[in-house]
Design a protein around this motif. Structure first.
Motif, mmCIF file in Angstrom:
data_model
loop_
_atom_site.group_PDB
_atom_site.id
_atom_site.type_symbol
_atom_site.label_atom_id
_atom_site.label_comp_id
_atom_site.label_asym_id
_atom_site.label_seq_id
_atom_site.Cartn_x
_atom_site.Cartn_y
_atom_site.Cartn_z
ATOM 1 N N ALA A 22 0.822 -1.203 0.000
ATOM 2 C CA ALA A 22 0.000 0.000 0.000
ATOM 3 C C ALA A 22 0.863 1.264 0.000
ATOM 4 O O ALA A 22 0.404 2.335 -0.406
ATOM 5 C CB ALA A 22 -0.933 -0.002 1.211
ATOM 6 N N HIS A 23 2.104 1.137 0.466
ATOM 7 C CA HIS A 23 3.017 2.288 0.481
ATOM 8 C C HIS A 23 3.808 2.423 -0.822
ATOM 9 O O HIS A 23 4.535 3.409 -1.007
ATOM 10 C CB HIS A 23 4.016 2.153 1.639
ATOM 11 C CG HIS A 23 3.406 2.297 2.994
ATOM 12 N ND1 HIS A 23 2.974 3.500 3.516
ATOM 13 C CD2 HIS A 23 3.156 1.363 3.953
ATOM 14 C CE1 HIS A 23 2.479 3.316 4.723
ATOM 15 N NE2 HIS A 23 2.580 2.032 5.028
ATOM 16 N N ALA A 24 3.718 1.415 -1.697
ATOM 17 C CA ALA A 24 4.536 1.414 -2.915
ATOM 18 C C ALA A 24 3.720 1.899 -4.096
ATOM 19 O O ALA A 24 2.628 1.394 -4.360
ATOM 20 C CB ALA A 24 5.065 0.004 -3.187
ATOM 21 N N ALA A 294 10.910 -4.060 9.755
ATOM 22 C CA ALA A 294 10.640 -2.632 9.959
ATOM 23 C C ALA A 294 10.357 -1.955 8.624
ATOM 24 O O ALA A 294 11.044 -2.213 7.629
ATOM 25 C CB ALA A 294 11.836 -1.957 10.632
ATOM 26 N N TYR A 295 9.342 -1.103 8.617
ATOM 27 C CA TYR A 295 9.083 -0.261 7.450
ATOM 28 C C TYR A 295 8.890 1.166 7.924
ATOM 29 O O TYR A 295 8.213 1.431 8.929
ATOM 30 C CB TYR A 295 7.841 -0.691 6.672
ATOM 31 C CG TYR A 295 7.514 0.330 5.601
ATOM 32 C CD1 TYR A 295 8.247 0.363 4.422
ATOM 33 C CD2 TYR A 295 6.556 1.322 5.804
ATOM 34 C CE1 TYR A 295 8.017 1.325 3.463
ATOM 35 C CE2 TYR A 295 6.310 2.294 4.855
ATOM 36 C CZ TYR A 295 7.050 2.294 3.684
ATOM 37 O OH TYR A 295 6.843 3.269 2.746
ATOM 38 N N HIS A 310 11.745 5.455 1.098
ATOM 39 C CA HIS A 310 11.278 4.298 1.848
ATOM 40 C C HIS A 310 12.436 3.721 2.664
ATOM 41 O O HIS A 310 13.601 3.766 2.246
ATOM 42 C CB HIS A 310 10.751 3.221 0.908
ATOM 43 C CG HIS A 310 9.606 3.657 0.052
ATOM 44 N ND1 HIS A 310 8.332 3.806 0.533
ATOM 45 C CD2 HIS A 310 9.554 3.980 -1.268
ATOM 46 C CE1 HIS A 310 7.532 4.193 -0.446
ATOM 47 N NE2 HIS A 310 8.250 4.311 -1.550
ATOM 48 N N PHE A 311 12.099 3.166 3.813
ATOM 49 C CA PHE A 311 13.092 2.486 4.648
ATOM 50 C C PHE A 311 12.574 1.095 4.993
ATOM 51 O O PHE A 311 11.399 0.922 5.346
ATOM 52 C CB PHE A 311 13.357 3.253 5.941
ATOM 53 C CG PHE A 311 14.178 2.470 6.925
ATOM 54 C CD1 PHE A 311 15.568 2.468 6.839
ATOM 55 C CD2 PHE A 311 13.575 1.691 7.909
ATOM 56 C CE1 PHE A 311 16.328 1.723 7.720
ATOM 57 C CE2 PHE A 311 14.329 0.943 8.795
ATOM 58 C CZ PHE A 311 15.714 0.958 8.696
ATOM 59 N N PHE A 332 7.782 -5.527 -3.217
ATOM 60 C CA PHE A 332 7.738 -4.077 -3.054
ATOM 61 C C PHE A 332 8.522 -3.394 -4.169
ATOM 62 O O PHE A 332 8.038 -2.435 -4.793
ATOM 63 C CB PHE A 332 8.323 -3.703 -1.684
ATOM 64 C CG PHE A 332 8.237 -2.241 -1.349
ATOM 65 C CD1 PHE A 332 7.132 -1.733 -0.685
ATOM 66 C CD2 PHE A 332 9.265 -1.371 -1.693
ATOM 67 C CE1 PHE A 332 7.046 -0.379 -0.374
ATOM 68 C CE2 PHE A 332 9.189 -0.028 -1.393
ATOM 69 C CZ PHE A 332 8.080 0.479 -0.731
ATOM 70 N N LEU A 333 9.720 -3.887 -4.449
ATOM 71 C CA LEU A 333 10.540 -3.291 -5.502
ATOM 72 C C LEU A 333 9.902 -3.484 -6.877
ATOM 73 O O LEU A 333 9.954 -2.587 -7.727
ATOM 74 C CB LEU A 333 11.941 -3.901 -5.473
ATOM 75 C CG LEU A 333 12.836 -3.434 -4.328
ATOM 76 C CD1 LEU A 333 14.072 -4.310 -4.218
ATOM 77 C CD2 LEU A 333 13.240 -1.973 -4.517
ATOM 78 N N LEU A 334 9.301 -4.646 -7.101
ATOM 79 C CA LEU A 334 8.640 -4.871 -8.376
ATOM 80 C C LEU A 334 7.485 -3.898 -8.574
ATOM 81 O O LEU A 334 7.231 -3.425 -9.689
ATOM 82 C CB LEU A 334 8.141 -6.312 -8.472
ATOM 83 C CG LEU A 334 9.223 -7.381 -8.648
ATOM 84 C CD1 LEU A 334 8.609 -8.770 -8.624
ATOM 85 C CD2 LEU A 334 9.997 -7.165 -9.953
#
Length: 420
Positions: A22-24, A294-295, A310-311, A332-334
């Motif tokens: 949802a953050h990507a 952790a995000y 992003h972390f 996430f990277l995809l």
């Protein structure tokens, strides 16, 4: 009664992935690259063919182009009127004649089939030919446009390109492709106990020191996904050094990835540093290996690019770090790349082992195919045993609270798919 606060329940892996994704959002940056260099990249726009492939009806065999109506039975002889090689155009084929033709050569006008040379006997030095077979219309003919039609979308936006994709693009004349720009990832490790291979010989390692294996496989995994990686090395266990590394990394990167140092111990400075520079969520995920994750986001300086990087903080144990990367960081990277597909297919295979003890967490067991249609399990599934990830060729996705008996069917995710 104790007044100690109860620990929140562990978060299911699927929920953690949903929250993470949802953050990507796709980064939206694109670039033109040579089709030669496009392997593994994600298409930023549809690829539409301006031509048909093949452009003309052509022969799929070395043999003779004929009119099938001329060969009503075996043994018929015809004169050979012409010879057509690949890249040449013949003259229209006269009724009652044959054309010597080679693989890939366009069919002459009037021909509707090919008799392969193994079913034909040249006569009179090749001036005539006797046929031992009766061809059907269309036999050994590749029809014009049977591969690609003009105006067709042959590759779709969001596809990760593979060697066959590159060949398809080249086959319609594209020397370059528009692909998503590489995500910029800063990678570093924390921990004064970490030593880089080559810096200290094994015999001289201090008590408690370990070689930094995570840095090597995480960098390789990022590169395989097409990321542009900045390796920041090992950051000392000091608050000022951690803050400086995070501030610097946020300015030029889309993602900052660390391993280790996200607990609440006095020497773990990642958590307070990220919270000082942005936001951070610490998750306890119901998966084994890899419970802590952790995000967060780290704000960029107002005079810089603005926004936030992003972390992600991975657990320090090597197998935990390896597995959580594959199951959480990879999709996430995809998504940042705009890839259409984030998941990987799983196989239903037979377990050739027993696992009598159930775990309360969803397990990802290191296993490999044994050549008899089944799976063998690595004997030591500890999160610190990186040998298990090297030995395995896949992960068994094993539900929480379940056991495995020899002969059971299990869900197996090939590492070849996760590492592609």
């Amino acid at each position: 009664m104790s007044d100690a606060p109860r620990r929140p329940p562990l978060m299911p892996l699927d929920e953690a992935l949903q929250r993470l994704l949802a953050h990507a959002a796709p980064l939206g940056r694109a670039e033109q690259v040579s089709t030669f260099d496009a392997d593994g990249r994600v298409l930023a726009q549809d690829v539409v063919s301006a031509l048909q492939v093949p452009p003309h009806d052509n022969s799929s065999m070395d043999g003779y182009a004929v009119r099938s109506a001329d060969l009503v039975h075996a043994g018929i002889e015809l004169p050979v009127s012409q010879r057509i090689a690949a890249g040449q155009f013949g003259t229209p084929l006269a009724p009652g004649s044959a054309a010597r033709i080679f693989t890939g050569a366009p069919l002459p006008q009037g021909a509707d089939s090919v008799v392969m040379q193994e079913d034909a006997e040249p006569l009179e030095g090749g001036a005539r030919v006797r046929f031992a077979a009766v061809p059907a219309p269309g036999q050994w003919v590749r029809a014009a446009g049977e591969d690609v039609t003009r105006g067709a979308v042959v590759l779709q936006k969001g596809e990760r390109l593979a060697p066959a994709s590159m060949g398809l693009a080249a086959g319609i004349g594209l020397a370059e492709l528009c692909v998503a720009a590489r995500p910029r990832v800063a990678l570093f490790s924390t921990g004064d106990e970490l030593v880089m291979p080559g810096e200290v010989p094994p015999a001289q390692m201090a008590p408690g020191a370990i070689y930094n294996s995570n840095r090597f496989f995480l960098r390789a995994l990022l590169l395989r996904l097409g990321c542009a990686v900045t390796d920041l090395g090992i950051v000392p266990d000091r608050r000022d050094a951690t803050l400086a590394a995070l501030r610097s990394a946020a300015e030029g990167h889309d993602l900052i990835l660390t391993s280790g140092g996200v607990s609440v111990g006095e020497e773990d400075h990642i958590k307070p540093a990220v919270e000082q520079l942005g936001t951070l969520d610490l998750w306890q995920i119901a998966m084994k290996p890899g419970k802590p994750f952790a995000y967060g986001q780290i704000r960029r300086a107002a005079g810089g690019q603005g926004g936030a990087a992003h972390f992600m903080g991975l657990p320090g144990n090597p197998v935990s770090s390896f597995v959580t990367f594959l199951l959480l960081v990879r999709p996430f990277l995809l998504k940042l790349l705009g890839a259409a597909r984030l998941d990987v297919p799983a196989l239903a295979l037979r377990a050739d082992f027993d696992l009598p003890k159930a775990d309360k967490r969803r397990e990802f067991l290191r296993a490999r195919r044994n050549g008899q249609g089944g799976l063998d399990l690595f004997t030591n599934q500890s999160s610190g045993v990186l040998t298990s990830a090297h030995w395995a060729d896949g992960l068994i996705d094993h539900p929480a609270g379940a056991t495995i008996a020899r002969g059971d069917t299990v869900r197996f995710i090939p590492l070849a798919e996760l590492l592609a």
